[in-house]
Design an enzyme around this catalytic site. Structure first.
Site, PDB file in Angstrom:
ATOM      1  N   ASP A 294       9.371 -16.780  -6.512  1.00  0.00           N
ATOM      2  CA  ASP A 294       8.982 -15.929  -5.374  1.00  0.00           C
ATOM      3  C   ASP A 294       7.561 -16.221  -4.877  1.00  0.00           C
ATOM      4  O   ASP A 294       7.239 -15.969  -3.707  1.00  0.00           O
ATOM      5  CB  ASP A 294       9.051 -14.457  -5.775  1.00  0.00           C
ATOM      6  CG  ASP A 294      10.465 -13.895  -5.747  1.00  0.00           C
ATOM      7  OD1 ASP A 294      11.337 -14.480  -5.086  1.00  0.00           O
ATOM      8  OD2 ASP A 294      10.681 -12.855  -6.381  1.00  0.00           O
TER       9      ASP A 294
ATOM     10  N   ASP B 122      18.704 -12.193  -6.122  1.00  0.00           N
ATOM     11  CA  ASP B 122      18.706 -13.087  -4.959  1.00  0.00           C
ATOM     12  C   ASP B 122      18.623 -14.549  -5.410  1.00  0.00           C
ATOM     13  O   ASP B 122      18.903 -15.461  -4.624  1.00  0.00           O
ATOM     14  CB  ASP B 122      17.581 -12.750  -3.972  1.00  0.00           C
ATOM     15  CG  ASP B 122      16.227 -12.523  -4.608  1.00  0.00           C
ATOM     16  OD1 ASP B 122      16.177 -12.070  -5.765  1.00  0.00           O
ATOM     17  OD2 ASP B 122      15.218 -12.795  -3.951  1.00  0.00           O
TER      18      ASP B 122
ATOM     19  N   HIS C 222       6.761 -11.738 -10.185  1.00  0.00           N
ATOM     20  CA  HIS C 222       6.585 -10.306 -10.094  1.00  0.00           C
ATOM     21  C   HIS C 222       7.551  -9.530 -10.983  1.00  0.00           C
ATOM     22  O   HIS C 222       7.542  -8.292 -10.973  1.00  0.00           O
ATOM     23  CB  HIS C 222       6.716  -9.856  -8.635  1.00  0.00           C
ATOM     24  CG  HIS C 222       8.136  -9.860  -8.103  1.00  0.00           C
ATOM     25  ND1 HIS C 222       8.723  -8.715  -7.625  1.00  0.00           N
ATOM     26  CD2 HIS C 222       9.068 -10.813  -8.015  1.00  0.00           C
ATOM     27  CE1 HIS C 222       9.955  -8.983  -7.225  1.00  0.00           C
ATOM     28  NE2 HIS C 222      10.185 -10.234  -7.449  1.00  0.00           N
TER      29      HIS C 222
ATOM     30  N   HIS D 203      11.757 -18.610  -1.423  1.00  0.00           N
ATOM     31  CA  HIS D 203      12.023 -18.017  -0.105  1.00  0.00           C
ATOM     32  C   HIS D 203      11.166 -18.702   0.945  1.00  0.00           C
ATOM     33  O   HIS D 203       9.962 -18.908   0.728  1.00  0.00           O
ATOM     34  CB  HIS D 203      11.651 -16.530  -0.071  1.00  0.00           C
ATOM     35  CG  HIS D 203      12.457 -15.665  -0.970  1.00  0.00           C
ATOM     36  ND1 HIS D 203      13.797 -15.422  -0.782  1.00  0.00           N
ATOM     37  CD2 HIS D 203      12.099 -14.954  -2.070  1.00  0.00           C
ATOM     38  CE1 HIS D 203      14.227 -14.604  -1.724  1.00  0.00           C
ATOM     39  NE2 HIS D 203      13.233 -14.312  -2.518  1.00  0.00           N
TER      40      HIS D 203
ATOM     41  N   HIS E 281      13.671 -17.131 -12.347  1.00  0.00           N
ATOM     42  CA  HIS E 281      13.513 -15.704 -12.047  1.00  0.00           C
ATOM     43  C   HIS E 281      14.891 -15.053 -12.029  1.00  0.00           C
ATOM     44  O   HIS E 281      15.811 -15.567 -11.399  1.00  0.00           O
ATOM     45  CB  HIS E 281      12.814 -15.585 -10.686  1.00  0.00           C
ATOM     46  CG  HIS E 281      12.593 -14.196 -10.201  1.00  0.00           C
ATOM     47  ND1 HIS E 281      12.503 -13.114 -11.028  1.00  0.00           N
ATOM     48  CD2 HIS E 281      12.427 -13.708  -8.945  1.00  0.00           C
ATOM     49  CE1 HIS E 281      12.291 -12.028 -10.307  1.00  0.00           C
ATOM     50  NE2 HIS E 281      12.258 -12.363  -9.035  1.00  0.00           N
TER      51      HIS E 281
ATOM     52  N   GLU F 186      15.894 -12.119 -10.810  1.00  0.00           N
ATOM     53  CA  GLU F 186      16.321 -11.194  -9.746  1.00  0.00           C
ATOM     54  C   GLU F 186      17.533 -11.790  -9.025  1.00  0.00           C
ATOM     55  O   GLU F 186      17.650 -13.007  -8.850  1.00  0.00           O
ATOM     56  CB  GLU F 186      15.174 -10.901  -8.771  1.00  0.00           C
ATOM     57  CG  GLU F 186      15.517  -9.703  -7.885  1.00  0.00           C
ATOM     58  CD  GLU F 186      14.333  -9.092  -7.148  1.00  0.00           C
ATOM     59  OE1 GLU F 186      13.218  -9.652  -7.192  1.00  0.00           O
ATOM     60  OE2 GLU F 186      14.535  -8.036  -6.512  1.00  0.00           O
TER      61      GLU F 186
ATOM     62  N   TYR G 205       4.970 -10.397   3.237  1.00  0.00           N
ATOM     63  CA  TYR G 205       5.616 -10.580   1.930  1.00  0.00           C
ATOM     64  C   TYR G 205       4.672 -10.118   0.819  1.00  0.00           C
ATOM     65  O   TYR G 205       5.061  -9.391  -0.097  1.00  0.00           O
ATOM     66  CB  TYR G 205       5.966 -12.058   1.776  1.00  0.00           C
ATOM     67  CG  TYR G 205       6.765 -12.409   0.557  1.00  0.00           C
ATOM     68  CD1 TYR G 205       8.150 -12.375   0.579  1.00  0.00           C
ATOM     69  CD2 TYR G 205       6.136 -12.801  -0.618  1.00  0.00           C
ATOM     70  CE1 TYR G 205       8.887 -12.716  -0.535  1.00  0.00           C
ATOM     71  CE2 TYR G 205       6.863 -13.141  -1.732  1.00  0.00           C
ATOM     72  CZ  TYR G 205       8.238 -13.105  -1.692  1.00  0.00           C
ATOM     73  OH  TYR G 205       8.970 -13.435  -2.803  1.00  0.00           O
TER      74      TYR G 205
ATOM     75  N   HIS H 194      16.062  -5.041  -0.081  1.00  0.00           N
ATOM     76  CA  HIS H 194      15.785  -3.800  -0.817  1.00  0.00           C
ATOM     77  C   HIS H 194      14.759  -2.916  -0.090  1.00  0.00           C
ATOM     78  O   HIS H 194      13.757  -2.489  -0.642  1.00  0.00           O
ATOM     79  CB  HIS H 194      15.470  -4.016  -2.310  1.00  0.00           C
ATOM     80  CG  HIS H 194      14.404  -5.001  -2.683  1.00  0.00           C
ATOM     81  ND1 HIS H 194      13.139  -4.966  -2.160  1.00  0.00           N
ATOM     82  CD2 HIS H 194      14.416  -6.017  -3.567  1.00  0.00           C
ATOM     83  CE1 HIS H 194      12.429  -5.922  -2.719  1.00  0.00           C
ATOM     84  NE2 HIS H 194      13.172  -6.586  -3.555  1.00  0.00           N
TER      85      HIS H 194
HETATM   86 FE1  FEO Z   1      12.019 -11.396  -7.006  1.00  0.00          FE
HETATM   87 FE2  FEO Z   1      13.227 -13.394  -4.572  1.00  0.00          FE
HETATM   88  O1  FEO Z   1      13.340 -12.284  -6.069  1.00  0.00           O
END
Ligand code: FEO
Length: 402
Positions: free
Chosen positions: A167, A86, A148, A228, A82, A84, A195, A28
């Site tokens: 994350d 991904d 987040h 990640h 989470h 999101e 990051y 993104h």
């Molecule tokens: Fe906030 Fe890795 O997604």
């Protein structure tokens, strides 16, 4: 059992079953120059549990890694830390393949997952302080709202002492090595700070609150497993301390001069200002927005105590590339910087004034007036730019008590 995409055992009962996205270069808008991973974890207990999924295109890799140790149909629970995409993009397909007994998420996770994938999604809500018994182990939940996303939570597997931190404590770093201690320190430090700067910087106050509250949860953490990048199995305190340092945003003894230029006049000013700053002993980095993209710039902002921003004036405005980085910075809310605005103009000269106002509005300390030069800087102008840089350097040294 498939012959490729194997699960990797990380403790007695836990396997890494994530995916490696070697070639993603824009996350993104964040330039992920080393790719990333979408980590997911399989707990083999009486209730077989999958913690998080992966980005949708990688569902085959996730299911293949799961199949390398167990039939996916044997999974009882899925936990979504989470929402999101991904980490949740593959969730509908995984649910269809697994047919789990239950899918768990926070209350806001339930809401957000339904908003993404439809109201029919059956999610069981868990809250901070709740423990889900998996059999031999318990999975404890701590909501981390707005860290987040509103739905974010972390889960802690007792017995194995693993914190699945979604994350948090992650970085965008693809690699065949699974653990942080297998990477060079300079890579880890750079990618973790990058990051933080690009994803978490504006959340610094909440991160400090959470770090302060962490001991009250009495977690004995042997491993931090983020969603990640590499897992932290040695010296987990190191990444926690790194987060604290990033979130505190104390004054830094470095400078950044960042600019865009039309006919190289603003660039000449940038180089003279940078020379003036570095003449005071402050390490200074110069970035042209034609050469360096915004996620590298904001990483350098996090590392700097001085940020001098240069722009030409075009059609009575600052240059679009400068507006881009200032918009990005406004959202990420960096703290504790001396700022400066400068630039060349042809006839009206609003550019540097607009940058000055924007930096002031963002909380940068602006000790000097905007420095503007008509068309091409003369030797005298460049000497004045050098003096501006020297002045900025001296102001920072005062801040640092040197
Ligand atoms: Fe906030 Fe890795 O997604």
């Amino acid at each position: 059992m498939n012959e490729y995409f194997k699960a990797v055992k990380i403790s007695d009962s836990v396997y890494w079953v994530g995916a490696i996205d070697w070639n993603v270069r824009s996350f993104h808008g964040y330039r992920t120059e080393r790719g990333t991973t979408y980590n997911a974890f399989l707990v083999l207990d009486e209730k077989v549990t999958l913690i998080d999924t992966v980005k949708a295109p990688f569902v085959g890799e996730l299911l293949a890694r799961i199949r390398s140790v167990i039939d996916p149909k044997k999974i009882d629970y899925i936990v979504s830390n989470h929402a999101e995409m991904d980490h949740s993009g593959a969730l509908p397909e995984v649910i269809a393949a697994v047919e789990p007994e239950k899918v768990f998420a926070s209350a806001l996770g339930q809401k957000n997952l339904k908003a993404h994938f439809g109201e029919d999604l059956d999610i069981t809500v868990v809250k901070t302080g709740e423990t889900l018994s998996l059999g031999r182990h318990g999975l404890h939940f701590i909501e981390t709202r707005m860290l987040h996303w509103p739905d974010s939570m972390v889960s802690y597997l007792d017995g194995e002492k693993i914190l699945f931190s979604q994350d948090a404590f992650g970085m965008h770093l693809a690699g065949s090595a699974l653990y942080a201690d297998e990477y060079p320190d300079y890579v880890l430090e750079h990618e973790a700070k990058k990051y933080f700067a690009n994803i978490l910087l504006h959340l610094s106050p909440k991160i400090l609150e959470l770090l302060d509250a962490l001991p009250s949860f009495n977690l004995d953490i042997a491993m931090i497993a983020p969603d990640h990048g590499p897992l932290w199995r040695k010296d987990v305190g190191r990444v926690i301390q790194l987060y604290r340092e990033c979130a505190e945003q104390n004054w830094k003894d470095r400078a950044l001069v960042v600019y865009s230029t039309m006919w190289k006049s603003t660039e000449k000013l940038a180089r003279a200002i940078a020379d003036g700053i570095s003449g005071t002993g402050i390490r200074t980095e110069v970035m042209s927005l034609e050469a360096v993209e915004r996620s590298a710039v904001i990483t350098a902002v996090l590392a700097s105590g001085i940020v001098a921003v240069g722009t030409p004036t075009m059609n009575n405005q600052m240059y679009p590339a400068v507006a881009d980085i200032l918009t990005y910075s406004r959202g990420l809310r960096p703290k504790n910087h001396i700022g400066a605005a400068f630039g060349s103009f042809g006839w009206s000269g609003e550019g540097a004034k607009l940058v000055q106002a924007e930096l002031a509005a963002q909380g940068f300390e602006m000790p000097f007036e905007p420095f503007s030069v008509k068309y091409v800087p003369t030797e005298k102008d460049l000497a004045a730019a050098y003096e501006l840089g020297a002045g900025l350097g001296r102001k920072l040294l005062e801040k640092l008590g040197r």
